[in-house]
Design an enzyme around this catalytic site. Structure first.
Site, PDB file in Angstrom:
ATOM      1  N   ASP A  97       0.854  -1.186   0.000  1.00  0.00           N
ATOM      2  CA  ASP A  97       0.000   0.000   0.000  1.00  0.00           C
ATOM      3  C   ASP A  97       0.897   1.246   0.000  1.00  0.00           C
ATOM      4  OD1 ASP A  97      -2.435   1.360   0.232  1.00  0.00           O
ATOM      5  OD2 ASP A  97      -2.430   1.278   2.428  1.00  0.00           O
ATOM      6  N   HIS A  98       0.623   2.170  -0.880  1.00  0.00           N
ATOM      7  CA  HIS A  98       1.366   3.453  -0.936  1.00  0.00           C
ATOM      8  C   HIS A  98       2.880   3.309  -1.025  1.00  0.00           C
ATOM      9  CE1 HIS A  98      -2.196   5.949  -0.373  1.00  0.00           C
ATOM     10  NE2 HIS A  98      -2.585   5.077   0.539  1.00  0.00           N
ATOM     11  N   ASP A 119       2.807   5.064  -5.436  1.00  0.00           N
ATOM     12  CA  ASP A 119       2.035   6.285  -5.206  1.00  0.00           C
ATOM     13  C   ASP A 119       2.845   7.514  -5.600  1.00  0.00           C
ATOM     14  OD1 ASP A 119       0.493   8.362  -4.402  1.00  0.00           O
ATOM     15  OD2 ASP A 119       0.204   7.665  -2.338  1.00  0.00           O
ATOM     16  N   HIS A 193      -7.550   9.724   4.297  1.00  0.00           N
ATOM     17  CA  HIS A 193      -7.082   8.693   5.234  1.00  0.00           C
ATOM     18  C   HIS A 193      -7.380   9.094   6.682  1.00  0.00           C
ATOM     19  CE1 HIS A 193      -4.440   7.721   1.696  1.00  0.00           C
ATOM     20  NE2 HIS A 193      -4.927   6.543   1.998  1.00  0.00           N
ATOM     21  N   GLY A 194      -7.478   8.091   7.537  1.00  0.00           N
ATOM     22  CA  GLY A 194      -7.573   8.362   8.968  1.00  0.00           C
ATOM     23  C   GLY A 194      -8.998   8.459   9.481  1.00  0.00           C
ATOM     24  N   HIS A 227      -9.361   4.728  -1.947  1.00  0.00           N
ATOM     25  CA  HIS A 227      -8.623   4.779  -0.672  1.00  0.00           C
ATOM     26  C   HIS A 227      -9.452   5.561   0.348  1.00  0.00           C
ATOM     27  CE1 HIS A 227      -4.384   3.499  -1.695  1.00  0.00           C
ATOM     28  NE2 HIS A 227      -5.000   3.409  -2.862  1.00  0.00           N
ATOM     29  N   SER A 230     -12.744   3.998   5.119  1.00  0.00           N
ATOM     30  CA  SER A 230     -13.315   3.562   6.403  1.00  0.00           C
ATOM     31  C   SER A 230     -14.556   4.388   6.728  1.00  0.00           C
ATOM     32  CB  SER A 230     -12.287   3.718   7.530  1.00  0.00           C
ATOM     33  OG  SER A 230     -11.394   2.629   7.522  1.00  0.00           O
ATOM     34  N   ASP A 272      -8.426   0.594   6.588  1.00  0.00           N
ATOM     35  CA  ASP A 272      -7.414   0.457   7.631  1.00  0.00           C
ATOM     36  C   ASP A 272      -7.952   0.990   8.961  1.00  0.00           C
ATOM     37  OD1 ASP A 272      -5.186   0.301   9.208  1.00  0.00           O
ATOM     38  OD2 ASP A 272      -3.897   1.521   7.944  1.00  0.00           O
ATOM     39  N   SER A 273      -8.401   2.240   8.953  1.00  0.00           N
ATOM     40  CA  SER A 273      -8.803   2.897  10.209  1.00  0.00           C
ATOM     41  C   SER A 273      -9.886   2.135  10.968  1.00  0.00           C
ATOM     42  CB  SER A 273      -9.282   4.325   9.926  1.00  0.00           C
ATOM     43  OG  SER A 273      -8.222   5.082   9.401  1.00  0.00           O
TER      44      SER A 273
END
Ligand code: G3H
Ligand code: 13P
Ligand code: ZN
Length: 326
Positions: A97-98, A119, A193-194, A227, A230, A272-273
């Site tokens: 990933d990335h 990326d 993200h996050g 991406h 979440s 992911d988160s």
């Protein structure tokens, strides 16, 4: 001792070609779950075996150095073996990933990854193409899939406006895909993200499905990746805050919008988160309720159980991947 070059087929892994072809035709998305440790990997594999879902297990550069690259290779191999022993034939892809350099992508390919992301989304168009092309030329010799990204994912602090847009420009996708030769393309349509994807206290703005549709028109049938997908499950945020954490205002992408994305040319959805939140919530709850416990199997076991539940829920009711490996 020298590191031996390992091809992903030796580990029993699959690349993304067939997975994405089927996901595109069947209007669902392949889940791509990030992991760093044993319990997360066990939970992802258990849930995907139990729901008969194809799966991409993915690691960031940081996760790879945390887990150790040799350990990771055997963990992936072990995951495949565990699935087969359970009588399951689900395809499992190990993805970087990335990836931030050709060298990192090469190192992953050489150590058994079946897919890598390069990326270069922060680079000017021509440099992003050139870097992706270089990775493709190496990866395709070994039948390893390559994902790249066009457009930059929004950060909570970014001003999302037409003028300051970091969204993918649909007019660029066709040339990028043709010139780079990549197998899939991550685009930016309003996710980030996050755990803080949108400002708290305001209605969550819808993802830019108009941009997604424009991209689809220009590269029909080409696999698109989402991406920052979440949902930032609010039950976990509440548990974390209740048991001593502080994640005030954490917000994610509503499930309904992910369902809509999964039914489109979006073939891979990155999560992911939500996994991190599930694990943290259960560990915090465990410690608060049983302060005398100090056996990691107890609290990590609870976290693992919750992660199985979460992954099954995503596969069954959000991504639509459950049953697709039958
Ligand atoms: O997109 C990034 C992933 O969530 C991985 O994050 O670099 O903290 O492992 P990480
Ligand atoms: P989340 O932070 O929304 O889980 O996104 C993960 C991701 O995109 C990994 O590449
Ligand atoms: Zn990402």
């Amino acid at each position: 001792m020298e590191k031996r070059q390992v091809h992903y087929t030796e580990l029993g892994l699959s690349n993304t070609r067939e997975m994405f072809g089927k996901a595109m035709a069947g209007k669902y998305a392949i889940p791509a779950y990030n992991f760093n440790n044993l319990e997360q990997l066990q939970a992802i594999i258990t849930a995907c075996v139990e729901t008969s879902s194809p799966v991409i297990i993915q690691v960031s550069k940081g996760a790879r150095s945390y887990a150790n690259e040799t350990m990771l290779r055997y963990m992936a191999m072990g995951a495949v073996q565990v699935a087969r022993e359970a009588g399951s034939n689900i395809p499992i892809c190990l993805h970087l990933d990335h990836g931030d350099s050709f060298e990192l992508c090469k190192s992953c390919i050489d150590s058994g990854f079946s897919s890598v992301m390069i990326d270069g989304s922060h680079l000017p168009f021509e440099e992003n193409v050139a870097l992706a092309r270089k990775v493709v030329e190496y990866a395709h010799q070994f039948d390893v899939s390559v994902e790249a990204e066009l457009g930059v994912l929004a950060g909570i602090e970014d001003e999302i406006s037409a003028e300051h847009s970091t969204y993918t420009k649909p007019e660029e996708v066709e040339a990028f895909v043709k010139q780079s030769g990549v197998d899939s393309l991550a685009i930016s349509i309003g996710t980030s993200h996050g755990a803080y994807k949108f400002p708290a206290g305001k209605p969550v703005p819808p993802l830019r499905f108009d941009i997604l549709e424009e991209c689809e028109k220009r590269i029909p049938g080409f696999p698109i990746v989402l991406h920052g997908a979440s949902s930032v499950v609010q039950e976990y945020v509440s548990l974390i805050n209740q048991y001593g954490g502080n994640l005030e205002g954490a917000l994610g992408v509503p499930e309904e919008q992910l369902r809509q994305a999964a039914a489109s040319a979006v073939c891979k959805i990155n999560i992911d988160s939500d996994g991190r939140l599930a694990v943290t919530a259960k560990i915090r709850e465990y410690f608060a309720k049983d302060p005398k416990e100090f056996d990691p199997r107890k609290y990590l076991g609870e976290a693992r159980k919750e992660l199985v539940k979460l992954v099954k829920h995503k596969n069954e009711t959000v991504l639509g991947s459950a049953g697709k490996a039958d």
